[in-house]
Design a protein around this motif. Structure first.
Motif, PDB file in Angstrom:
ATOM      1  N   VAL A  85      23.193 -25.412 -29.558  1.00 33.63           N
ATOM      2  CA  VAL A  85      22.996 -26.683 -30.238  1.00 33.63           C
ATOM      3  C   VAL A  85      23.201 -27.823 -29.239  1.00 33.63           C
ATOM      4  CG1 VAL A  85      25.414 -26.734 -31.043  1.00 33.63           C
ATOM      5  CG2 VAL A  85      23.681 -28.136 -32.196  1.00 33.63           C
ATOM      6  N   ARG A  86      22.380 -28.866 -29.370  1.00 37.19           N
ATOM      7  CA  ARG A  86      22.467 -30.041 -28.492  1.00 37.19           C
ATOM      8  C   ARG A  86      22.529 -31.297 -29.340  1.00 37.19           C
ATOM      9  NH1 ARG A  86      17.932 -32.860 -28.897  1.00 37.19           N
ATOM     10  NH2 ARG A  86      15.995 -31.810 -29.501  1.00 37.19           N
ATOM     11  N   ARG A 105      32.532 -34.239 -21.126  1.00 37.23           N
ATOM     12  CA  ARG A 105      33.519 -33.283 -20.632  1.00 37.23           C
ATOM     13  C   ARG A 105      34.681 -34.016 -19.955  1.00 37.23           C
ATOM     14  NH1 ARG A 105      31.462 -27.943 -19.229  1.00 37.23           N
ATOM     15  NH2 ARG A 105      29.434 -27.603 -20.221  1.00 37.23           N
ATOM     16  N   ASP A 106      35.862 -33.431 -20.032  1.00 37.32           N
ATOM     17  CA  ASP A 106      36.997 -33.955 -19.285  1.00 37.32           C
ATOM     18  C   ASP A 106      37.891 -32.799 -18.866  1.00 37.32           C
ATOM     19  OD1 ASP A 106      38.612 -33.266 -21.500  1.00 37.32           O
ATOM     20  OD2 ASP A 106      38.533 -35.284 -22.318  1.00 37.32           O
ATOM     21  N   GLU A 107      38.976 -33.096 -18.168  1.00 30.65           N
ATOM     22  CA  GLU A 107      39.860 -32.063 -17.635  1.00 30.65           C
ATOM     23  C   GLU A 107      40.502 -31.220 -18.737  1.00 30.65           C
ATOM     24  OE1 GLU A 107      40.812 -31.227 -14.325  1.00 30.65           O
ATOM     25  OE2 GLU A 107      39.020 -32.364 -13.800  1.00 30.65           O
ATOM     26  N   GLN A 108      40.729 -31.830 -19.892  1.00 30.73           N
ATOM     27  CA  GLN A 108      41.430 -31.146 -20.987  1.00 30.73           C
ATOM     28  C   GLN A 108      40.487 -30.478 -21.988  1.00 30.73           C
ATOM     29  OE1 GLN A 108      44.880 -31.147 -20.893  1.00 30.73           O
ATOM     30  NE2 GLN A 108      44.558 -32.218 -18.945  1.00 30.73           N
ATOM     31  N   GLY A 109      39.190 -30.746 -21.878  1.00 26.87           N
ATOM     32  CA  GLY A 109      38.260 -30.223 -22.884  1.00 26.87           C
ATOM     33  C   GLY A 109      38.506 -30.842 -24.248  1.00 26.87           C
ATOM     34  N   SER A 110      38.764 -32.155 -24.264  1.00 29.63           N
ATOM     35  CA  SER A 110      39.226 -32.837 -25.481  1.00 29.63           C
ATOM     36  C   SER A 110      38.249 -32.721 -26.643  1.00 29.63           C
ATOM     37  CB  SER A 110      39.481 -34.320 -25.179  1.00 29.63           C
ATOM     38  OG  SER A 110      40.404 -34.463 -24.124  1.00 29.63           O
ATOM     39  N   ARG A 111      36.963 -32.707 -26.349  1.00 29.80           N
ATOM     40  CA  ARG A 111      35.962 -32.675 -27.431  1.00 29.80           C
ATOM     41  C   ARG A 111      36.050 -31.400 -28.270  1.00 29.80           C
ATOM     42  NH1 ARG A 111      32.941 -36.316 -29.811  1.00 29.80           N
ATOM     43  NH2 ARG A 111      30.925 -35.295 -29.546  1.00 29.80           N
ATOM     44  N   ALA A 112      36.673 -30.373 -27.731  1.00 29.38           N
ATOM     45  CA  ALA A 112      36.821 -29.132 -28.488  1.00 29.38           C
ATOM     46  C   ALA A 112      37.625 -29.340 -29.763  1.00 29.38           C
ATOM     47  CB  ALA A 112      37.498 -28.071 -27.622  1.00 29.38           C
ATOM     48  N   LEU A 113      38.488 -30.366 -29.787  1.00 29.63           N
ATOM     49  CA  LEU A 113      39.371 -30.605 -30.926  1.00 29.63           C
ATOM     50  C   LEU A 113      38.854 -31.680 -31.877  1.00 29.63           C
ATOM     51  CD1 LEU A 113      42.821 -30.466 -29.085  1.00 29.63           C
ATOM     52  CD2 LEU A 113      41.534 -28.615 -30.173  1.00 29.63           C
ATOM     53  N   ASP A 114      37.693 -32.210 -31.602  1.00 32.77           N
ATOM     54  CA  ASP A 114      37.111 -33.252 -32.448  1.00 32.77           C
ATOM     55  C   ASP A 114      36.440 -32.609 -33.656  1.00 32.77           C
ATOM     56  OD1 ASP A 114      35.720 -35.318 -33.621  1.00 32.77           O
ATOM     57  OD2 ASP A 114      34.687 -35.960 -31.799  1.00 32.77           O
ATOM     58  N   PRO A 115      36.920 -32.896 -34.869  1.00 32.19           N
ATOM     59  CA  PRO A 115      36.305 -32.283 -36.060  1.00 32.19           C
ATOM     60  C   PRO A 115      34.868 -32.722 -36.305  1.00 32.19           C
ATOM     61  CG  PRO A 115      37.924 -33.929 -36.700  1.00 32.19           C
ATOM     62  CD  PRO A 115      38.055 -33.755 -35.224  1.00 32.19           C
ATOM     63  N   ASN A 116      34.434 -33.754 -35.585  1.00 36.53           N
ATOM     64  CA  ASN A 116      33.048 -34.213 -35.701  1.00 36.53           C
ATOM     65  C   ASN A 116      32.242 -33.900 -34.448  1.00 36.53           C
ATOM     66  OD1 ASN A 116      33.266 -35.457 -38.331  1.00 36.53           O
ATOM     67  ND2 ASN A 116      34.541 -37.013 -37.343  1.00 36.53           N
ATOM     68  N   LEU A 128      29.909 -31.510 -31.857  1.00 35.67           N
ATOM     69  CA  LEU A 128      28.580 -30.948 -32.080  1.00 35.67           C
ATOM     70  C   LEU A 128      28.629 -29.643 -32.860  1.00 35.67           C
ATOM     71  CD1 LEU A 128      25.610 -31.471 -31.446  1.00 35.67           C
ATOM     72  CD2 LEU A 128      25.947 -30.369 -29.226  1.00 35.67           C
ATOM     73  N   VAL A 129      29.536 -28.757 -32.485  1.00 30.89           N
ATOM     74  CA  VAL A 129      29.636 -27.459 -33.161  1.00 30.89           C
ATOM     75  C   VAL A 129      30.024 -27.640 -34.620  1.00 30.89           C
ATOM     76  CG1 VAL A 129      31.025 -25.357 -33.303  1.00 30.89           C
ATOM     77  CG2 VAL A 129      30.036 -26.040 -31.126  1.00 30.89           C
ATOM     78  N   CYS A 130      31.072 -28.420 -34.869  1.00 32.76           N
ATOM     79  CA  CYS A 130      31.537 -28.603 -36.242  1.00 32.76           C
ATOM     80  C   CYS A 130      30.468 -29.262 -37.111  1.00 32.76           C
ATOM     81  CB  CYS A 130      32.821 -29.420 -36.252  1.00 32.76           C
ATOM     82  SG  CYS A 130      34.234 -28.562 -35.530  1.00 32.76           S
ATOM     83  N   SER A 131      29.777 -30.241 -36.549  1.00 34.91           N
ATOM     84  CA  SER A 131      28.711 -30.909 -37.310  1.00 34.91           C
ATOM     85  C   SER A 131      27.589 -29.936 -37.634  1.00 34.91           C
ATOM     86  CB  SER A 131      28.169 -32.095 -36.503  1.00 34.91           C
ATOM     87  OG  SER A 131      29.182 -33.051 -36.274  1.00 34.91           O
ATOM     88  N   ALA A 132      27.229 -29.096 -36.665  1.00 40.52           N
ATOM     89  CA  ALA A 132      26.173 -28.104 -36.902  1.00 40.52           C
ATOM     90  C   ALA A 132      26.609 -27.074 -37.930  1.00 40.52           C
ATOM     91  CB  ALA A 132      25.795 -27.430 -35.593  1.00 40.52           C
ATOM     92  N   VAL A 133      27.858 -26.638 -37.853  1.00 39.77           N
ATOM     93  CA  VAL A 133      28.362 -25.652 -38.819  1.00 39.77           C
ATOM     94  C   VAL A 133      28.273 -26.207 -40.236  1.00 39.77           C
ATOM     95  CG1 VAL A 133      30.431 -24.454 -39.637  1.00 39.77           C
ATOM     96  CG2 VAL A 133      29.864 -24.416 -37.204  1.00 39.77           C
ATOM     97  N   ARG A 134      28.734 -27.429 -40.426  1.00 32.74           N
ATOM     98  CA  ARG A 134      28.692 -28.019 -41.775  1.00 32.74           C
ATOM     99  C   ARG A 134      27.264 -28.104 -42.300  1.00 32.74           C
ATOM    100  NH1 ARG A 134      33.209 -31.106 -39.815  1.00 32.74           N
ATOM    101  NH2 ARG A 134      31.790 -32.632 -38.879  1.00 32.74           N
ATOM    102  N   ALA A 135      26.345 -28.519 -41.444  1.00 35.84           N
ATOM    103  CA  ALA A 135      24.951 -28.633 -41.879  1.00 35.84           C
ATOM    104  C   ALA A 135      24.352 -27.270 -42.206  1.00 35.84           C
ATOM    105  CB  ALA A 135      24.133 -29.330 -40.789  1.00 35.84           C
ATOM    106  N   MET A 136      24.631 -26.274 -41.387  1.00 39.11           N
ATOM    107  CA  MET A 136      24.078 -24.943 -41.596  1.00 39.11           C
ATOM    108  C   MET A 136      24.652 -24.295 -42.855  1.00 39.11           C
ATOM    109  SD  MET A 136      24.233 -23.840 -37.585  1.00 39.11           S
ATOM    110  CE  MET A 136      23.688 -22.130 -37.734  1.00 39.11           C
ATOM    111  N   LYS A 137      25.968 -24.417 -43.054  1.00 37.79           N
ATOM    112  CA  LYS A 137      26.582 -23.785 -44.224  1.00 37.79           C
ATOM    113  C   LYS A 137      26.153 -24.484 -45.520  1.00 37.79           C
ATOM    114  CE  LYS A 137      28.861 -20.719 -44.204  1.00 37.79           C
ATOM    115  NZ  LYS A 137      28.537 -19.250 -44.159  1.00 37.79           N
ATOM    116  N   LYS A 138      25.905 -25.792 -45.454  1.00 34.61           N
ATOM    117  CA  LYS A 138      25.430 -26.499 -46.637  1.00 34.61           C
ATOM    118  C   LYS A 138      24.024 -26.045 -47.017  1.00 34.61           C
ATOM    119  CE  LYS A 138      24.540 -31.147 -48.470  1.00 34.61           C
ATOM    120  NZ  LYS A 138      24.581 -32.615 -48.190  1.00 34.61           N
TER     121      LYS A 138
END
Length: 342
Positions: free
Chosen positions: A51-52, A101-112, A114-124
């Motif tokens: 997903v992009r 991207r950053d040193e901590q991979g901070s976006r991995a914890l964002d509930p909004n 890309l992955v989380c947004s795609a999951v919500r759309a797909m499951k809906k």
């Protein structure tokens, strides 16, 4: 050759084989299908997609012929296609640009994210298709590693704490199966505890129990935007390809920590590992037909060296024959269509 000579050969064959002719059961398509020991079905397939950000048409992954990076709407369409074909599960991976991207991979914890947004759309849109989400930091870190780097070392426990939170965020978005691919020690136990504490006891874990430091991941890194980002290598946490007993220890540990399913990656070069784990351990065991395995077949097919559909079905059946409960494969929609045609 004279009739007498042929009769003598027949006599010798009968004496040697006791009259058993192994070719009898191979002489027709119907007999081969009747006695086939390994039956591949669409139920064995998990389809990995990328997903992009943004909308619009799919973006081809240059090193993976026939594979695209999809918008969120494209992922929804892929889920609909999976449902139509009978593919049970989609595995979702994000393409992340350098600026995200950053040193901590901070976006991995964002509930909004890309992955989380795609999951919500797909499951809906298509709730009946399961979704498997990768838990690791490499799509989000500027250094391309699966964990946090301190003084040139990937630190285990700090990474596991972040991965546990990442798993909860993904599960809250609607992910059905968490797939820790990072190879940190103890992460399955901590993720299981985090999911249970968050009120998500039904979320499953498919651990990458034996993930080897392999040359077969290159096209995948291209697909998720990690090509050129990785500093060093991953041999301090991914497995040494010379080891087999270690894979059994890793798998047993993940089972003890609460994994519901386990995975071997890569697939085809590690069929011996897959076979041992599936045979010796009492848990559904999956194989990942990696990007490098897929691209080798497709590149050879593009040059006319092999038949891609024949190679596809042969390799997928090899995983199943070795004991895989299922296979993650970029060929999944193509294989599902082939199986539907019979």
């Amino acid at each position: 050759m004279s009739a007498g000579a042929i009769d003598e050969v027949t006599r010798r064959i009968s004496a040697a084989t006791g009259g058993r002719r192994m070719r009898r059961l191979r002489q027709g398509d119907w007999t081969r299908r009747l006695v086939r020991e390994t039956q591949l079905s669409v139920n064995d397939l998990i389809w990995p997609i990328f997903v992009r950000e943004g909308a619009g048409a799919a973006e081809p992954v240059p090193s993976m012929p026939g594979v695209d990076r999809l918008s969120i709407e494209g992922c929804v369409e892929a889920a609909r296609q999976a449902a139509d074909l009978g593919i049970p599960v989609i595995a979702l991976f994000p393409y992340t640009s350098a600026e995200d991207r950053d040193e901590q991979g901070s976006r991995a914890l964002d509930p909004n994210n890309l992955v989380c947004s795609a999951v919500r759309a797909m499951k809906k849109a298509v709730p009946e298709v399961g979704i498997l989400c990768d838990v690791a930091l490499d799509p989000y870190t500027s250094h391309g590693h699966d964990g946090i780097v301190r003084d040139g070392r990937i630190v285990n426990d700090e990474t596991v704490e972040i991965l546990s939170r990442q798993a909860v965020v993904q599960a809250q978005a609607g992910c059905d199966i968490i797939g820790p691919s990072d190879m940190m020690d103890g992460r399955v136990a901590c993720i299981r505890a985090a999911l249970d504490e968050a009120g998500l006891p039904d979320t499953m874990i498919m651990s990458y129990a034996a993930k080897y430091a392999s040359a077969f991941y290159g096209p995948f890194r291209d697909a998720v935007g990690s090509t050129g980002a990785l500093k060093g290598d991953k041999r301090s946490y991914q497995m040494d390809f010379g080891n087999s007993q270690e894979a059994l220890r890793e798998a047993r540990q993940d089972i003890a920590e609460g994994a519901d399913m386990i995975m071997i990656k890569p697939g085809l070069p590690y069929l011996d590992i897959l076979s041992r784990v599936a045979r010796e351990l009492d848990l559904p065991t999956f194989a990942y037909q990696t990007s490098g395995e897929y691209s080798m077949i497709m590149a050879a097919a593009e040059r006319g060296f092999i038949d891609p559909d024949a190679a596809m079905m042969e390799t997928l059946s090899a995983y199943k024959r070795a004991g895989a409960a299922g296979i993650l494969s970029y060929f999944s929609p193509r294989a599902a269509a082939t199986l539907r045609r019979g």
